[in-house]
Design a protein around this motif. Structure first.
Motif, PDB file in Angstrom:
ATOM      1  N   ALA A   1      48.671  -3.692  73.860  1.00  0.00           N
ATOM      2  CA  ALA A   1      47.480  -3.181  73.173  1.00  0.00           C
ATOM      3  C   ALA A   1      47.831  -1.973  72.306  1.00  0.00           C
ATOM      4  O   ALA A   1      47.332  -1.836  71.178  1.00  0.00           O
ATOM      5  N   ALA A   2      48.682  -1.081  72.836  1.00  0.00           N
ATOM      6  CA  ALA A   2      49.080   0.101  72.066  1.00  0.00           C
ATOM      7  C   ALA A   2      49.854  -0.294  70.814  1.00  0.00           C
ATOM      8  O   ALA A   2      49.663   0.280  69.740  1.00  0.00           O
TER       9      ALA A   2
ATOM     10  N   ARG B   1      47.395   8.447  70.682  1.00  0.00           N
ATOM     11  CA  ARG B   1      48.329   9.110  71.598  1.00  0.00           C
ATOM     12  C   ARG B   1      48.043   8.774  73.060  1.00  0.00           C
ATOM     13  O   ARG B   1      48.963   8.551  73.851  1.00  0.00           O
ATOM     14  N   SER B   2      46.768   8.747  73.457  1.00  0.00           N
ATOM     15  CA  SER B   2      46.448   8.501  74.861  1.00  0.00           C
ATOM     16  C   SER B   2      46.899   7.112  75.284  1.00  0.00           C
ATOM     17  O   SER B   2      47.477   6.938  76.371  1.00  0.00           O
ATOM     18  N   GLU B   3      46.642   6.104  74.433  1.00  0.00           N
ATOM     19  CA  GLU B   3      47.064   4.749  74.771  1.00  0.00           C
ATOM     20  C   GLU B   3      48.587   4.631  74.803  1.00  0.00           C
ATOM     21  O   GLU B   3      49.150   4.020  75.707  1.00  0.00           O
TER      22      GLU B   3
ATOM     23  N   THR C   1      53.431   4.229  77.966  1.00  0.00           N
ATOM     24  CA  THR C   1      54.793   4.694  78.238  1.00  0.00           C
ATOM     25  C   THR C   1      54.949   5.100  79.691  1.00  0.00           C
ATOM     26  O   THR C   1      55.940   4.764  80.355  1.00  0.00           O
ATOM     27  N   LEU C   2      53.950   5.841  80.211  1.00  0.00           N
ATOM     28  CA  LEU C   2      54.001   6.287  81.602  1.00  0.00           C
ATOM     29  C   LEU C   2      54.032   5.101  82.557  1.00  0.00           C
ATOM     30  O   LEU C   2      54.854   5.046  83.475  1.00  0.00           O
ATOM     31  N   LEU C   3      53.143   4.135  82.328  1.00  0.00           N
ATOM     32  CA  LEU C   3      53.110   2.968  83.205  1.00  0.00           C
ATOM     33  C   LEU C   3      54.378   2.127  83.076  1.00  0.00           C
ATOM     34  O   LEU C   3      54.829   1.518  84.047  1.00  0.00           O
ATOM     35  N   ALA C   4      54.954   2.088  81.868  1.00  0.00           N
ATOM     36  CA  ALA C   4      56.203   1.350  81.686  1.00  0.00           C
ATOM     37  C   ALA C   4      57.328   1.983  82.502  1.00  0.00           C
ATOM     38  O   ALA C   4      58.120   1.282  83.148  1.00  0.00           O
ATOM     39  N   VAL C   5      57.388   3.328  82.492  1.00  0.00           N
ATOM     40  CA  VAL C   5      58.402   4.034  83.280  1.00  0.00           C
ATOM     41  C   VAL C   5      58.174   3.793  84.769  1.00  0.00           C
ATOM     42  O   VAL C   5      59.111   3.509  85.530  1.00  0.00           O
ATOM     43  N   LEU C   6      56.895   3.896  85.190  1.00  0.00           N
ATOM     44  CA  LEU C   6      56.579   3.654  86.603  1.00  0.00           C
ATOM     45  C   LEU C   6      56.907   2.219  86.999  1.00  0.00           C
ATOM     46  O   LEU C   6      57.406   1.972  88.106  1.00  0.00           O
ATOM     47  N   SER C   7      56.640   1.279  86.101  1.00  0.00           N
ATOM     48  CA  SER C   7      56.949  -0.122  86.388  1.00  0.00           C
ATOM     49  C   SER C   7      58.449  -0.320  86.563  1.00  0.00           C
ATOM     50  O   SER C   7      58.896  -1.032  87.472  1.00  0.00           O
TER      51      SER C   7
ATOM     52  N   GLN D   1      40.172  10.558  65.084  1.00  0.00           N
ATOM     53  CA  GLN D   1      39.295  10.132  66.171  1.00  0.00           C
ATOM     54  C   GLN D   1      37.833  10.150  65.738  1.00  0.00           C
ATOM     55  O   GLN D   1      37.054   9.275  66.069  1.00  0.00           O
ATOM     56  N   GLY D   2      37.444  11.181  65.016  1.00  0.00           N
ATOM     57  CA  GLY D   2      36.057  11.318  64.580  1.00  0.00           C
ATOM     58  C   GLY D   2      35.995  12.254  63.391  1.00  0.00           C
ATOM     59  O   GLY D   2      37.016  12.632  62.816  1.00  0.00           O
TER      60      GLY D   2
END
Length: 393
Positions: free
Chosen positions: A40-41, A263-265, A270-276, A104-105
């Motif tokens: 998605a990112a 940036r948040s996505e 990235t964080l979840l990829a590292v954790l995975s 963003q807005g």
């Protein structure tokens, strides 16, 4: 070895087996949702924006003197800065605006056709107060009518983006139509305007001078291909030389603005990829330890099998089969985990639903990792000599 015998063997080690199954389930759920977020990112970052991202520089500036934040001093300051910027080698166009695209807005308002408010009202349409070079800076194409010129400054004439014009006027010719924001004199090609607008490509452009700049204003610069860094290095000094009493933010390329918006996505993916990756590594270590310990415990059993004529390949398959079955059971629970985690994440961020094929693909990945981790302990088991093993009988 039959499935029944493997299950009996696993049940003899309930605690260790349960922990391994839990780890495999959490790993599958985390990997699946990490892949979804990463996908998605990437789609967000790679989506068409209608802008030459690497050729547009943006910077927010704010006069430090309150008297320069209002007219007529404000226009004088902006004109001096723009004149100086346009002299920088490599600059093709420069313009001010109350906001930049790809954020963003920002400033927005409702828009409707004057005599059809109930039928045509559109909420949260970004509007740009800017100057005549904005179309050159953004690189938009003229679709209908004309672009704004210096003669339109201070008038109620506006230009709409193509998708906005179609939504507002359907198949009618929008040129000359009257809206609550002014008379439409032209339509230009779409560009990514604001992320949280009613539609991200909506935009209304006018040449109304900025009455105040308490929060500052944006300067946008279009540069020749390959000149963005050279111009960036000079831009801050040129702006300050034109007017010393000025707060100047970081100069950013438009693609950097884009990355900031998402940036948040990107960060979460990235964080979840590292954790995975770490979870897969831990799963491999656990599978190795489990198989190695089990191989040492079943030396007597392996010795008997070897004495009865079992081949090394059969012993190897028996050890691997236990790891494969454990992984399959853990993955079964992992499918529930991945859907539950997906539903939880969807409440706070934008994430696609889990497709049926992705958990299956992740299961194959888990099986591959577990097989690699179990291979060496399985090979150790095949080296057990029948003579050595049967001495314990």
């Amino acid at each position: 070895m039959s499935v029944h015998l493997i299950l009996k063997s696993l049940l003899r080690r309930k605690v260790v087996t349960a922990l391994l199954l839990l780890q495999l389930a959490v790993t599958l759920g985390l990997v699946v949702n990490s892949l979804l977020l990463a996908s998605a990112a990437k789609e967000l970052v790679d989506q068409p924006t209608g802008l030459a991202l690497e050729q547009i520089l943006t910077v927010r500036v704010k006069p430090t003197s309150a008297s320069m934040r209002v007219e007529p001093a404000l226009s004088e300051v902006i004109n001096r800065q723009l004149a100086a910027i346009r002299l920088i080698p490599g600059v093709e166009a420069a313009e001010y605006a109350n906001q930049t695209p790809l954020r963003q807005g920002g400033s927005s308002s409702n828009l409707f056709e004057t005599d059809r408010q109930d039928q045509s009202n559109i909420d949260a349409v970004p509007y740009y107060n800017t100057g005549s070079q904005i179309f050159q800076v953004l690189g938009t194409r003229l679709i209908a009518g004309r672009q704004l010129t210096e003669l339109d400054k201070g008038t109620q004439n506006i230009v709409l983006t193509e998708k906005l014009a179609k939504q507002l006027f359907a198949e009618q010719n929008p040129v000359g139509k009257s809206t609550n924001q002014g008379t439409v004199v032209g339509v230009v090609s779409d560009f990514y305007s604001q992320r949280y607008a009613t539609d991200q490509s909506y935009g209304a452009i006018n040449f109304m001078p900025m009455a105040r700049a308490e929060m500052g204003y944006q300067l946008m610069v279009r540069v020749a291909a390959g000149q963005s860094e050279a111009v960036r290095q000079q831009l801050t000094d040129v702006i300050r030389n034109a007017e010393p009493e000025m707060d100047i933010d970081t100069v950013m390329r438009m693609d950097e603005n884009r990355d900031e918006v998402f940036r948040s996505e990107i960060g979460l993916a990235t964080l979840l990829a590292v954790l995975s990756g770490l979870m897969l590594l831990v799963a491999m270590i656990s599978a190795y330890s489990h198989a190695h310990f089990h191989a040492l415990q079943m030396q007597k059993e392996v010795g008997i099998k070897r004495a009865l004529g079992a081949s090394k390949a059969r012993v190897l398959l028996d050890v691997l089969s236990e790891s494969w079955l454990t992984t399959a059971i853990g993955a079964g629970f992992g499918i529930l985990v991945c859907y539950g985690l997906n539903i939880s994440l969807a409440k706070v961020i934008s994430i696609p639903a889990v497709p049926v094929w992705l958990p299956l693909l992740t299961l194959v990945l888990l099986l591959l990792c577990v097989t690699l981790a179990t291979w060496y302990p399985a090979r150790i088991a095949t080296r057990i000599s029948p003579a050595t093993a049967t001495k314990t009988l």
